[in-house]
Design an enzyme around this catalytic site. Structure first.
Site, PDB file in Angstrom:
ATOM      1  N   TRP A 156       6.136  -1.197   1.301  1.00 55.59           N
ATOM      2  CA  TRP A 156       6.357   0.182   1.707  1.00 55.59           C
ATOM      3  C   TRP A 156       5.789   0.409   3.104  1.00 55.59           C
ATOM      4  O   TRP A 156       4.871  -0.285   3.533  1.00 55.59           O
ATOM      5  CB  TRP A 156       5.733   1.181   0.720  1.00 55.59           C
ATOM      6  CG  TRP A 156       4.235   1.132   0.634  1.00 55.59           C
ATOM      7  CD1 TRP A 156       3.476   0.417  -0.232  1.00 55.59           C
ATOM      8  CD2 TRP A 156       3.303   1.831   1.488  1.00 55.59           C
ATOM      9  NE1 TRP A 156       2.138   0.615   0.000  1.00 55.59           N
ATOM     10  CE2 TRP A 156       2.007   1.489   1.046  1.00 55.59           C
ATOM     11  CE3 TRP A 156       3.447   2.714   2.552  1.00 55.59           C
ATOM     12  CZ2 TRP A 156       0.861   1.993   1.662  1.00 55.59           C
ATOM     13  CZ3 TRP A 156       2.298   3.219   3.165  1.00 55.59           C
ATOM     14  CH2 TRP A 156       1.032   2.867   2.714  1.00 55.59           C
TER      15      TRP A 156
ATOM     16  N   TYR B  65      -3.788   1.834  -5.390  1.00 56.34           N
ATOM     17  CA  TYR B  65      -4.578   0.682  -4.990  1.00 56.34           C
ATOM     18  C   TYR B  65      -6.053   0.974  -5.245  1.00 56.34           C
ATOM     19  O   TYR B  65      -6.434   2.103  -5.600  1.00 56.34           O
ATOM     20  CB  TYR B  65      -4.366   0.369  -3.504  1.00 56.34           C
ATOM     21  CG  TYR B  65      -2.928   0.047  -3.147  1.00 56.34           C
ATOM     22  CD1 TYR B  65      -2.418  -1.236  -3.321  1.00 56.34           C
ATOM     23  CD2 TYR B  65      -2.092   1.025  -2.622  1.00 56.34           C
ATOM     24  CE1 TYR B  65      -1.098  -1.534  -2.990  1.00 56.34           C
ATOM     25  CE2 TYR B  65      -0.775   0.741  -2.284  1.00 56.34           C
ATOM     26  CZ  TYR B  65      -0.295  -0.537  -2.474  1.00 56.34           C
ATOM     27  OH  TYR B  65       1.011  -0.824  -2.143  1.00 56.34           O
TER      28      TYR B  65
ATOM     29  N   ASP C 123      -6.599 -12.837  -4.150  1.00 56.83           N
ATOM     30  CA  ASP C 123      -6.037 -11.613  -3.583  1.00 56.83           C
ATOM     31  C   ASP C 123      -6.328 -11.487  -2.094  1.00 56.83           C
ATOM     32  O   ASP C 123      -7.462 -11.201  -1.691  1.00 56.83           O
ATOM     33  CB  ASP C 123      -6.607 -10.405  -4.339  1.00 56.83           C
ATOM     34  CG  ASP C 123      -6.036  -9.080  -3.860  1.00 56.83           C
ATOM     35  OD1 ASP C 123      -5.049  -9.085  -3.098  1.00 56.83           O
ATOM     36  OD2 ASP C 123      -6.577  -8.038  -4.261  1.00 56.83           O
TER      37      ASP C 123
END
Length: 378
Positions: free
Chosen positions: A97, A133, A272
């Site tokens: 996005w 998030y 991550d």
């Protein structure tokens, strides 16, 4: 004796025609066989003589900027003609996005915004999007357009156009986020960018690899479809995933000086790129930081900068291999804030091996075999 001739372009042909004894030329295979590496390389890169003639066999390097060792982002483009955006390449999420002209949040006002009317290949979807998030959230709508990453044009890629963004995102250097986890994690069932790369045959192998530089240096890169041996030492240790949602693996234990300090009996962790620190459960992180002599100051664990050389190495033991972090890797030194450890409490049983870990270990994310590969970073 056989000979091979080497030709070059020069004013005087006599300066270019050189004879080299063929017996003195060692092939790449011979060099690998001498080092005992041939079988490993052959297994990792199956022979395909037609690959160089086929444009679908591609490896794409996407450079990233190191933002003070806290975040890594690269520039992609969306639309025709292209509109450029800085995005975090995040293996802990799955959606792409960017901010849009529909967004009125302060976070959108100081970032690049997408203009649908300026792209001839834009297609509106209108499906709502809501992503949360660890440090904020966004809402928006989904649409389709051509997304170019590392020179690879991914057509009809679904992406989010933000309408609201959390205040924290106002302070991000990056404009948006490009998620690289599994499709099951994607909000609104949006197809991730790398899945479309694989579907369209844009990459040589169904994997991507990440090298993160240290100390704000240049050179950070995510490589789609390949593994660059210039970014690591030794061999790659392959670790099977325990869950194909995040890039989730099983950690055996975390030790210091041969003693277990966390993750006793095993725990789950995700690799991550979108998290700066190593994150774990409150109790475990508090104990680790206490063992290191760190004091909790408003959520940051601070240590004496003069004590770094005496602090122990920590080993994160995974799949029978010890991945060691020296104190110089897990303590961040700042001119304004002193020295803080790279261990933070997340309040969940799931650990996060973020950038503090990945800077030390070149990481390969293999979708073909659902594994993570780790090797000592150069």
């Amino acid at each position: 004796m056989q000979w091979v001739f080497v030709l070059c372009v020069s004013v005087a042909l006599s300066e270019c025609l050189v004879q080299i004894p063929l017996e003195k030329v060692q092939t790449a295979r011979e060099a690998l066989e001498e080092q005992g590496l041939w079988e490993q390389v052959r297994a990792q890169y199956p022979f395909n003589p037609m690959a160089k003639f086929d444009r679908s066999f591609a490896v794409a390097d996407q450079p990233m900027t190191n933002d003070a060792d806290l975040a890594y982002y690269g520039v992609i483009s969306i639309g025709t003609p292209p509109q450029s955006f800085k995005v975090v390449f995040d293996t802990g999420s799955s959606n792409l996005w960017v901010p849009s002209i529909y967004c009125g949040s302060p976070a959108c006002e100081n970032h690049a915004r997408f203009y649908p009317s300026r792209s001839s290949t834009f297609r509106y979807s209108g499906t709502p999007l809501d992503i949360r998030y660890g440090t904020g959230s966004m809402t928006g709508v989904l649409s389709y357009d051509t997304v170019t990453v590392g020179g690879l044009a991914v057509r009809n890629q679904v992406f989010g156009l933000s309408q609201t963004e959390a205040p924290f995102m106002q302070y991000m250097r990056a404009d948006g986020i490009l998620g690289l986890a599994y499709p099951r994690l994607a909000a609104s069932s949006a197809m991730p960018v790398f899945d479309n790369m694989m579907k369209e045959g844009l990459v040589n192998q169904d994997l991507f690899s990440v090298y993160l530089s240290s100390n704000s240096q240049s050179g950070s890169v995510v490589t789609f479809g390949g593994i660059d041996p210039n970014h690591y030492y030794g061999s790659i240790t392959w670790i099977p995933l325990s869950n194909q949602l995040y890039w989730q693996i099983t950690v055996d234990s975390i030790t210091a000086n041969g003693q277990v300090v966390s993750c006793n009996g095993g725990c789950q962790a995700i690799v991550d790129t979108g998290t700066s620190l190593i994150v774990g459960p409150q109790t475990d992180i508090a104990y680790m930081n206490s063992m290191l002599g760190a004091s909790n100051q408003n959520g940051d664990y601070v240590v004496n900068c003069n004590s770094i050389d005496q602090m122990p190495d920590l080993s994160i033991n995974i799949h029978g291999h010890a991945f060691t972090l020296p104190a110089s890797a897990y303590v961040r030194q700042s001119q304004h804030y002193g020295c803080r450890t790279g261990f933070s409490a997340g309040g969940d049983s799931l650990w996060i091996l973020g950038d503090v870990f990945i800077r030390q270990y070149f990481s390969v994310f293999n979708r073909a075999q659902n594994m993570v590969g780790l090797a000592k970073a150069r």
